[in-house]
Design an enzyme around this catalytic site. Structure first.
Site, PDB file in Angstrom:
ATOM      1  N   CYS A 330       0.824  -1.206   0.000  1.00 43.79           N
ATOM      2  CA  CYS A 330       0.000   0.000   0.000  1.00 43.79           C
ATOM      3  C   CYS A 330       0.859   1.257   0.000  1.00 43.79           C
ATOM      4  O   CYS A 330       0.342   2.363   0.151  1.00 43.79           O
ATOM      5  CB  CYS A 330      -0.962   0.007   1.193  1.00 43.79           C
ATOM      6  SG  CYS A 330      -0.136  -0.001   2.802  1.00 43.79           S
ATOM      7  N   GLU A 364      -1.782   1.143  -4.584  1.00 41.61           N
ATOM      8  CA  GLU A 364      -1.656  -0.253  -4.152  1.00 41.61           C
ATOM      9  C   GLU A 364      -1.024  -1.020  -5.308  1.00 41.61           C
ATOM     10  O   GLU A 364      -1.399  -0.836  -6.473  1.00 41.61           O
ATOM     11  CB  GLU A 364      -3.028  -0.846  -3.823  1.00 41.61           C
ATOM     12  CG  GLU A 364      -3.755  -0.165  -2.688  1.00 41.61           C
ATOM     13  CD  GLU A 364      -3.654  -0.907  -1.372  1.00 41.61           C
ATOM     14  OE1 GLU A 364      -3.273  -2.086  -1.374  1.00 41.61           O
ATOM     15  OE2 GLU A 364      -3.984  -0.291  -0.343  1.00 41.61           O
TER      16      GLU A 364
END
Length: 374
Positions: A330, A364
């Site tokens: 992330c 992401e």
């Protein structure tokens, strides 16, 4: 980030994220980019509430000016949330016990049609009685009435050190991946994937990488930071056995719920930190592993989905002990740092970008690595 979308510029913004990821990581072999829906993609939304005389509105704060901005429509949220928001507020302003000192409203929705609403207050939701303290009966009655009039599955009332749960404090999501349905308990006030469509794409990609890592399905998988078993369960049919670790007690309990809900019999979840399981693999004894014989596992793949800080030094070294690594990130900056070390021993075979958060700088990504030939 205010509750706004810019569909006409989405393709350009998505291209900019792709370029940024390539600048950070360098060459991206076998790269796949998964775009989000440009509108109505968030299954989770939280709004502060502002009272001004007889007027009550959802608000957000402009990050630049710090000014309050009333939110009357939120195209970022799933249509079920966007449609419910004005209807819910119209009811709340008519009911003093629900409106008074309401501070925040949180929404948690699912593709499967469930809706959980949390009302957060700057007042007590309890009353003193002759026999002690009881939950506010008037608030409970009013909140229950909302469920009868609006498409709300569950309602929770929160105040300082107080929580009133009408029915359940979770929803059940059903994600469709590779012609399969995966069932997930998503608990209020706990981490869940906010972009459900992107969650499906991430599971699809991870399953495809798992099939490349373990085509005969005879080897085992170890997973760190497993949360509620989101990936563990979806990957379970690609491996003989899965050992998943998670430090949060709430997430471990939710993972156990999800394992049972999906009728999975080859996943074991243990409450351990990444550094603890690393030490256990090197022979250190832990009571929480008293019923698990690590020597019986044939791990050839490790799956990691770490926090934004990336991997710590011990875990970064640990992942290089496995033939294959599936890394969901992330934070591309910490991913780049981790890959500098991991690429000493492993080659990157596949990469992906998942636009979980459109119109933001957040990225992401996924990387699949294989040990270099000796």
């Amino acid at each position: 980030m205010l509750c706004q979308t810019y569909p006409e510029t989405y393709a350009e913004q998505f291209a900019e994220k792709t370029l940024r990821l390539k600048q950070l990581l360098g060459e991206l072999p076998n790269f796949e980019a998964f775009a989000s829906d440009p509108e109505h993609y968030r299954a989770r939304a939280e709004f502060r509430v502002w009272h001004e005389g007889d007027q009550t509105d959802y608000i957000m704060f402009d990050q630049q000016s710090k000014e309050k901005v009333a939110i009357h429509h939120c195209p970022m949220a799933l249509e079920s949330i966007a449609t419910l928001m004005p209807k819910l507020m119209a009811h709340i302003v008519q009911i003093p016990v629900l409106r008074q000192k309401l501070f925040q409203v949180d929404f948690l929705a699912t593709f499967s049609g469930e809706m959980l609403v949390t009302l957060i207050y700057r007042k007590s939701l309890q009353t003193k009685t002759e026999t002690g303290v009881e939950n506010d009966a008037a608030w409970i009655a009013a909140a229950n009435a909302l469920r009868g009039e609006l498409p709300i599955t569950h309602i929770i009332g929160r105040a300082r050190k107080q929580k009133i749960c009408l029915d359940k404090d979770y929803v059940i999501e059903k994600l469709q991946v590779d012609q399969q349905t995966f069932i997930y308990q998503q608990i209020e006030n706990s981490f869940t994937q906010p972009n459900a469509k992107m969650a499906q794409n991430m599971l699809h990609w991870a399953r495809k990488m798992a099939a490349k890592a373990n085509p005969d399905k005879e080897k085992d998988l170890i997973e760190l930071y497993c949360g509620n078993g989101h990936f563990s369960i979806a990957l379970s049919d690609q491996f003989h056995r899965v050992l998943a670790t998670e430090i949060s007690k709430t997430s471990v309990a939710s993972a156990q719920f999800n394992i049972e809900a999906n009728q999975v019999d080859n996943v074991t979840v243990v409450k351990m930190a990444a550094e603890e399981i690393s030490a256990a693999l090197q022979g250190e004894t832990f009571f929480r592993l008293k019923d698990i014989d690590l020597n019986t596992y044939a791990f050839n793949t490790i799956f990691v989905d770490p926090p934004r800080s990336g991997l710590d030094d011990l875990t970064r070294q640990m992942v290089t002990e496995f033939d294959h690594i599936i890394y969901i990130s992330c934070n591309p900056e910490t991913l780049a740092t981790d890959l500098e070390a991991i690429q000493q021993t492993h080659d990157i075979l596949e990469t992906a970008l998942f636009d979980q958060f459109p119109y933001t700088h957040h990225i992401e990504s996924g990387v699949f690595l294989k040990r270099k030939p000796k």
